[in-house]
Design a protein around this motif. Structure first.
Motif, short mmCIF file in Angstrom:
data_model
loop_
_atom_site.label_atom_id
_atom_site.label_comp_id
_atom_site.label_asym_id
_atom_site.label_seq_id
_atom_site.Cartn_x
_atom_site.Cartn_y
_atom_site.Cartn_z
N MET A 24 0.59 -1.08 -0.08
CA MET A 24 -0.01 -0.20 0.02
C MET A 24 0.92 1.37 0.14
O MET A 24 0.53 2.19 -0.56
CB MET A 24 -0.86 -0.02 1.29
CG MET A 24 -2.07 -1.11 0.97
SD MET A 24 -3.43 -0.85 2.23
CE MET A 24 -2.75 -1.39 3.74
N ILE A 25 1.80 1.14 0.76
CA ILE A 25 2.92 2.30 0.67
C ILE A 25 3.49 2.58 -0.44
O ILE A 25 3.63 3.70 -1.07
CB ILE A 25 3.94 2.19 1.74
CG1 ILE A 25 3.51 2.07 3.17
CG2 ILE A 25 5.05 3.12 1.72
CD1 ILE A 25 4.62 1.76 4.48
N ILE A 26 3.84 1.51 -1.16
CA ILE A 26 4.53 1.45 -2.74
C ILE A 26 3.38 2.10 -3.61
O ILE A 26 3.73 2.88 -4.53
CB ILE A 26 4.98 0.05 -3.19
CG1 ILE A 26 6.23 -0.19 -2.26
CG2 ILE A 26 5.31 0.14 -4.74
CD1 ILE A 26 6.39 -1.57 -2.66
N LYS A 27 2.15 1.81 -3.50
CA LYS A 27 1.19 2.39 -4.38
C LYS A 27 0.63 3.76 -3.97
O LYS A 27 -0.38 4.18 -4.33
CB LYS A 27 -0.04 1.43 -4.23
CG LYS A 27 0.06 0.11 -5.03
CD LYS A 27 -0.87 -0.84 -4.88
CE LYS A 27 -0.74 -2.12 -5.78
NZ LYS A 27 -1.86 -3.23 -5.66
N LYS A 28 1.33 4.41 -2.79
CA LYS A 28 1.02 5.54 -2.28
C LYS A 28 -0.50 5.66 -1.68
O LYS A 28 -1.41 6.73 -2.06
CB LYS A 28 1.06 6.45 -3.41
CG LYS A 28 2.71 6.73 -4.12
CD LYS A 28 2.88 7.94 -5.14
CE LYS A 28 4.26 7.88 -5.72
NZ LYS A 28 4.34 8.90 -6.85
N LYS A 29 -0.95 4.83 -0.97
CA LYS A 29 -2.31 4.63 -0.34
C LYS A 29 -2.26 5.20 1.00
O LYS A 29 -3.14 5.27 1.66
CB LYS A 29 -2.62 3.29 -0.37
CG LYS A 29 -2.69 2.76 -1.71
CD LYS A 29 -3.77 3.24 -2.56
CE LYS A 29 -4.27 2.68 -3.84
NZ LYS A 29 -5.32 3.11 -4.73
N ILE A 30 -1.06 5.50 1.82
CA ILE A 30 -1.01 5.65 3.10
C ILE A 30 -0.29 7.23 3.19
O ILE A 30 0.84 7.44 2.77
CB ILE A 30 -0.14 4.55 3.94
CG1 ILE A 30 -0.83 3.32 3.75
CG2 ILE A 30 -0.24 5.09 5.38
CD1 ILE A 30 -0.14 2.06 4.46
N TYR A 31 -0.99 7.98 4.02
CA TYR A 31 -0.15 9.52 4.40
C TYR A 31 -0.49 9.61 6.01
O TYR A 31 -1.44 9.34 6.50
CB TYR A 31 -1.30 10.46 3.66
CG TYR A 31 -1.08 10.58 2.11
CD1 TYR A 31 -0.19 11.43 1.61
CD2 TYR A 31 -1.63 9.72 1.25
CE1 TYR A 31 0.14 11.56 0.33
CE2 TYR A 31 -1.20 9.64 -0.17
CZ TYR A 31 -0.36 10.82 -0.49
OH TYR A 31 -0.17 10.75 -1.91
N ILE A 32 0.51 10.27 6.17
CA ILE A 32 0.55 11.02 7.60
C ILE A 32 0.73 12.35 7.68
O ILE A 32 1.79 12.90 7.04
CB ILE A 32 1.70 10.23 8.61
CG1 ILE A 32 1.35 8.83 8.69
CG2 ILE A 32 1.79 10.77 10.07
CD1 ILE A 32 2.61 8.11 9.39
N ASN A 33 -0.08 13.10 8.07
CA ASN A 33 -0.38 14.54 8.09
C ASN A 33 -0.16 15.08 6.73
O ASN A 33 0.83 15.90 6.58
CB ASN A 33 0.84 15.01 9.20
CG ASN A 33 0.53 14.88 10.67
OD1 ASN A 33 -0.49 14.58 11.02
ND2 ASN A 33 1.63 14.64 11.28
#
Length: 247
Positions: A24-33
């Motif tokens: 999910m991180i590789i697919k740019k699905k997770i953000y923080i702030n």
């Protein structure tokens, strides 16, 4: 939860295995702030932190060490998804709602099948229980319609190539039945989509009833689970399942 890798934190909170979270991180699905998360990034969680997965805000538990394992007896007609745009009954509709607990299903059953499904809030445990590497045994009782003989039964255990992959049963045993309807007990070590139905279809047979009676060391008859009900299996079974996958 101080200065831990984001994969570990999210997995411990039931948002998937560490490997799934990495994808999910590789697919740019997770953000923080509002900032894109990087694999291996270490963070200190605080109440003001805004975490988004697939554009949805998530809340992390204050007690990530509380791990749970449930068994659910799926009915025929229920679907194995969290959300359904047709408003059909899903297996998640029957589970207990516990604050900050995200249930992960261990394996799936199609809409026309019934039997045991495990749930946990431990993403890594769920991943290992489903991965072919750990050879977790699943047992099924099936009723099959059509003409069958020993040669065809042997073929199911030696292997059938479907979609460029070899599918095979670990074991198949005749139980009862005469004529065109017969009952078998089947053991497999993987959980590919509709694997059992596809294999019988390949040899011109139709599965008209399928129930999963065990997943790993959890057996329906041993935990006395009724159709449409769930049971909290407790720490004993959680630890036994961890041990079974070297976790």
């Amino acid at each position: 939860m101080n200065n831990e890798k984001i994969q570990k934190i999210l997995s411990s909170n039931g948002y998937g295995s560490r490997r799934k979270i990495e994808k999910m991180i590789i697919k740019k699905k997770i953000y923080i702030n509002n900032k894109l998360v990087k694999i291996g990034q270490r963070i200190n969680i605080n109440k003001k932190m805004k975490i988004l997965i697939n554009k949805k805000k998530i809340i992390l538990s204050n007690n990530i060490n509380k791990k749970l394992i449930l068994a659910y007896y799926k009915k025929i007609g229920e679907i194995c998804t969290k959300y359904d745009n047709k408003n059909r009954i899903t297996i998640y509709d029957k589970l207990p709602i516990i604050k900050n607990v995200n249930w992960i299903s261990v394996g799936r059953l199609d809409i026309n099948s019934c039997g045991i499904i495990l749930f946990t809030n431990d993403g890594e445990l769920a991943y290992r229980l489903m991965h072919p590497k750990y050879k977790i045994k699943r047992e099924y009782i099936v009723r099959v319609f059509g003409k069958i003989n020993n040669n065809l039964l042997n073929k199911l255990c030696t292997g059938i190539k479907i979609n460029n992959k070899i599918n095979k049963f670990k074991k198949i045993c005749y139980i009862s039945g005469f004529g065109l309807n017969k009952w078998f007990k089947i053991t497999i070590l993987e959980g590919r989509n509709k694997e059992i139905r596809k294999m019988f279809h390949y040899i011109n047979l139709k599965v008209n009833y399928l129930i999963r009676i065990s997943y790993g060391l959890i057996r329906l008859k041993n935990i006395l689970l009724k159709v449409g009900k769930f049971k909290n299996l407790g720490l004993k079974y959680y630890n036994l399942l961890k041990k079974s996958v070297n976790y």
